[in-house]
Write an enzyme that holds these catalytic residues in place. Sequence first.
Site, PDB file in Angstrom:
ATOM      1  CB  SER A  13      -5.434  -0.445   2.504  1.00 29.70           C
ATOM      2  OG  SER A  13      -4.575   0.770   2.835  1.00 29.70           O
ATOM      3  CG  HIS A  19      -2.285   0.831   6.915  1.00 34.00           C
ATOM      4  ND1 HIS A  19      -1.311   0.376   6.148  1.00 34.00           N
ATOM      5  CD2 HIS A  19      -3.364   1.110   6.203  1.00 34.00           C
ATOM      6  CE1 HIS A  19      -1.643   0.669   4.891  1.00 34.00           C
ATOM      7  NE2 HIS A  19      -2.872   1.066   4.756  1.00 34.00           N
ATOM      8  CG  HIS A  53      -0.082   5.586   3.348  1.00 36.18           C
ATOM      9  ND1 HIS A  53      -0.278   5.060   4.702  1.00 36.18           N
ATOM     10  CD2 HIS A  53      -0.210   4.826   2.420  1.00 36.18           C
ATOM     11  CE1 HIS A  53      -0.766   3.753   4.108  1.00 36.18           C
ATOM     12  NE2 HIS A  53      -0.894   3.668   3.033  1.00 36.18           N
ATOM     13  CE1 TYR A  78      -2.415   7.880   2.093  1.00 36.97           C
ATOM     14  CE2 TYR A  78      -3.092   8.176   4.282  1.00 36.97           C
ATOM     15  CZ  TYR A  78      -2.968   7.188   3.224  1.00 36.97           C
ATOM     16  OH  TYR A  78      -3.535   6.167   3.487  1.00 36.97           O
ATOM     17  CD  GLU A  79      -0.054   7.178   7.667  1.00 37.93           C
ATOM     18  OE1 GLU A  79      -0.141   7.053   8.965  1.00 37.93           O
ATOM     19  OE2 GLU A  79       0.646   6.532   6.861  1.00 37.93           O
ATOM     20  CB  ALA A  90      -5.639  -1.215  -1.382  1.00 34.40           C
ATOM     21  CG  MET A 110      -3.068   7.385  -2.557  1.00 32.26           C
ATOM     22  SD  MET A 110      -4.310   8.244  -1.164  1.00 32.26           S
ATOM     23  CE  MET A 110      -5.917   8.510  -2.195  1.00 32.26           C
ATOM     24  CB  SER A 111       1.474   3.466  -0.481  1.00 30.51           C
ATOM     25  OG  SER A 111       1.331   2.416  -1.293  1.00 30.51           O
ATOM     26  CG  ASN A 136     -11.387   1.596  -5.976  1.00 27.49           C
ATOM     27  OD1 ASN A 136     -10.473   1.223  -5.122  1.00 27.49           O
ATOM     28  ND2 ASN A 136     -11.215   2.680  -6.588  1.00 27.49           N
ATOM     29  CG  HIS A 190      -9.896   3.578   3.879  1.00 26.06           C
ATOM     30  ND1 HIS A 190      -8.895   3.322   2.973  1.00 26.06           N
ATOM     31  CD2 HIS A 190      -9.532   3.338   4.886  1.00 26.06           C
ATOM     32  CE1 HIS A 190      -7.767   2.674   3.678  1.00 26.06           C
ATOM     33  NE2 HIS A 190      -8.405   2.772   5.021  1.00 26.06           N
TER      34      HIS A 190
HETATM   35  N1  LIG Z   1      -9.405   6.046  -7.457  1.00 24.25           N
HETATM   36  C1  LIG Z   1      -8.375   5.446  -6.337  1.00 24.25           C
HETATM   37  N2  LIG Z   1      -8.931   4.146  -5.925  1.00 24.25           N
HETATM   38  C2  LIG Z   1      -8.123   3.478  -4.864  1.00 24.25           C
HETATM   39  N3  LIG Z   1      -8.384   2.384  -4.426  1.00 24.25           N
HETATM   40  C3  LIG Z   1      -7.347   2.366  -3.509  1.00 24.25           C
HETATM   41  N4  LIG Z   1      -6.461   3.251  -3.482  1.00 24.25           N
HETATM   42  C4  LIG Z   1      -5.133   3.352  -2.793  1.00 24.25           C
HETATM   43  C5  LIG Z   1      -5.079   4.377  -1.853  1.00 24.25           C
HETATM   44  N5  LIG Z   1      -5.800   3.710  -0.507  1.00 24.25           N
HETATM   45  C6  LIG Z   1      -5.887   4.831   0.336  1.00 24.25           C
HETATM   46  C7  LIG Z   1      -7.323   5.222   0.649  1.00 24.25           C
HETATM   47  O1  LIG Z   1      -8.362   3.729   0.521  1.00 24.25           O
HETATM   48  C8  LIG Z   1      -5.552   4.418   1.940  1.00 24.25           C
HETATM   49  O2  LIG Z   1      -3.950   4.282   1.743  1.00 24.25           O
HETATM   50  C9  LIG Z   1      -6.978   4.138  -4.390  1.00 24.25           C
HETATM   51  C10 LIG Z   1      -6.551   5.414  -4.910  1.00 24.25           C
HETATM   52  O3  LIG Z   1      -5.491   6.040  -4.881  1.00 24.25           O
HETATM   53  N6  LIG Z   1      -7.100   6.081  -5.919  1.00 24.25           N
END
Ligand SMILES: Nc1nc2ncn(CCNC(CO)CO)c2c(=O)[nH]1
Length: 284
Positions: free
Chosen positions: A28, A59, A81, A83-84, A111, A214-215, A238, A252
């Site tokens: 991301s 993406h 992903h 989740y998609e 990310a 998530m990947s 974050n 996001h």
């Molecule tokens: N708490 C938390 N913070 C995060 N920051 C990025 N991602 C990775 C997931 N990224 C998603 C949503 O931004 C898009 O693929 C996460 C996550 O899975 N959990």
Amino acid sequence: IHDDYQKTADWLTSHTKHRPKVAIICGSGLGMLADSLKCQDAFAYSDIPGFPQSTVQGHAGRLVFGELKGKTCVCMQGRFHMYEGHSLCKTTFPVRVFKLLGVETLIVTNAAGSLADGFHPGDIMIIKDHVNFPGLVGLNPLSGPNDDKFGPRFPAMSDCYDKGLRCLAMDIAKQQGVAGFMQEGVYAMVGGPNFETIAEARLLHRLGVDAVGMSTAPEVVVAAHCGLRVFGLSLITNKVVKSYEDSESVNHEGVLEVGRLRSQAVQQLVTELISRMEINNNIV
Ligand SMILES: Nc1nc2ncn(CCNC(CO)CO)c2c(=O)[nH]1
């Protein structure tokens, strides 16, 4: 469905002269890695037979071939992903296509949120290992009949993040003066699309996970299965909320914002890593 992989590989081989040795999957907000490729041949995922479609903001949905420091690469601007709603076969489909194209090394970026104390937004975490929660309960791209042309029925996963590349990346980070925000740690994949609850975040932290996303884990499992050398990095976007008193919540947009902030550093690190890694001249 081996011939599906082959059909896609043949289509790409007939549409570009590039024969990549390195594949990069951009996470991301990290799609700019593809922009640094020279002599680009780019294809929208929608034009590539057998490729799923990207549906997530940040993406792009393009497969970009090109040269980076004299090394031929193929870059996914946008990944798939679970989740998609894609099956894990679909989310990892490109990895086996890359293998058939002659790719030897896979670089995955993502990310992620940080759980470990001392990890801050803007840090870059070299992935030392992963916890593949969906895989542990059978949501695994290797489930079903094994395709022996790619790899063994029961592949080892104890060394899937190449130690040599991790050491090289850390050396490069020191030379580039970015060691101050470099980390190394364990990445956990959760299914998403919701971010974790506080109880889930505390559980993951207690289990020794340093960053969560998530990947990535499914792609790495498939890459390790078919013998690709893997390097992974997480851009920490974050801090995961672990306290019931903390009013902060993640979104996001904030994730993409940090991607923009650190894109230069990630690009320089990955570019130098590709230029310095040795490419085994396996005759494909
Ligand atoms: N708490 C938390 N913070 C995060 N920051 C990025 N991602 C990775 C997931 N990224 C998603 C949503 O931004 C898009 O693929 C996460 C996550 O899975 N959990």
